[in-house]
Design a protein around this motif. Structure first.
Motif, PDB file in Angstrom:
ATOM      1  N   GLU A 153       0.825  -1.208   0.000  1.00 50.13           N
ATOM      2  CA  GLU A 153       0.000   0.000   0.000  1.00 50.13           C
ATOM      3  C   GLU A 153       0.857   1.255   0.000  1.00 50.13           C
TER       4      GLU A 153
ATOM      5  N   PRO B  76      -8.902  -1.796   3.423  1.00 51.74           N
ATOM      6  CA  PRO B  76      -8.129  -2.439   2.349  1.00 51.74           C
ATOM      7  C   PRO B  76      -9.005  -2.896   1.187  1.00 51.74           C
TER       8      PRO B  76
ATOM      9  N   ARG C 161     -10.001   0.086  -0.766  1.00 47.31           N
ATOM     10  CA  ARG C 161      -8.873   0.600  -1.536  1.00 47.31           C
ATOM     11  C   ARG C 161      -8.669  -0.203  -2.825  1.00 47.31           C
TER      12      ARG C 161
END
Length: 206
Positions: free
Chosen positions: A26, A139, A142
């Motif tokens: 990330e 997450p 994302r």
């Protein structure tokens, strides 16, 4: 959390693969997104847009040629009915029209396929919007946010190497496994070909 190749998990084999740490991945993605969102950063977005526009123009040209063949068939039928041309000659001309139609339809599919490989660049503003919402997203969220930006993240082997070398990011507007030029070359070129399968019904073929 770590990521690893699905092939290794399912089949025990994934050549040249490495393990990826989610936090590191990330961090690498965010850094890459910042580079892409920077208007001053050179991007292939314009080049891809021009390439896609060129392919669309070629598709329109091929479609016009296909339409012209219909007019030629109508003219040929009228010529046969008026006995301007005999049936055998008309049949040979019709076969040439059919052959040209097959060639043009093949070309049209090649152009559409080449355009599909060149996905449009979303623009720096859209990427900046993803960055603005990044910190508050889960997450999974994302992953959804970058699905139209990031095509694939390649995790390379090695420990202690720079994140940009450990995690290679391929954008959706970059043809996977091809350069833009290679993607375009699959569609070939119409240059130097002036014959549209033109069949002049008054041009007697006896």
């Amino acid at each position: 959390m770590t990521w690893r190749c699905r092939n290794r998990a399912e089949h025990g084999n994934c050549p040249d693969s490495g393990y990826g740490n989610l936090e590191h991945i990330e961090a690498r993605v965010v850094d890459w997104l910042r580079q892409q969102a920077d208007p001053a950063n050179p991007s292939r977005g314009r080049e891809i847009a021009e390439a896609r526009a060129g392919l669309v123009m070629r598709e329109v040209a091929v479609q016009a040629k296909l339409k012209k063949l219909i007019s030629q068939e109508d003219a040929l039928a009228d010529a046969v009915a008026s006995r301007v041309i005999d049936y055998q000659s008309a049949q040979r001309k019709k076969e040439r029209i059919d052959q040209r139609r097959t060639e043009l339809n093949t070309k049209l599919e090649e152009l559409k396929s080449a355009r599909a490989k060149l996905r449009p660049h979303p623009g720096s503003a859209a990427i900046a919007a993803v960055l603005a919402a990044w910190d508050d997203a889960t997450p999974d969220r994302r992953n959804l946010m970058i699905k139209d930006i990031v095509r694939v993240i390649t995790v390379n082997k090695g420990r202690g190497i720079a994140l940009e070398n450990k995690y290679e990011i391929t954008a959706v507007w970059e043809p996977l496994g091809h350069s833009i030029e290679e993607a375009l070359s699959t569609a070939g070129s119409d240059r130097g070909r002036s014959n549209d399968g033109a069949v002049d019904a008054e041009n007697r073929d006896r």
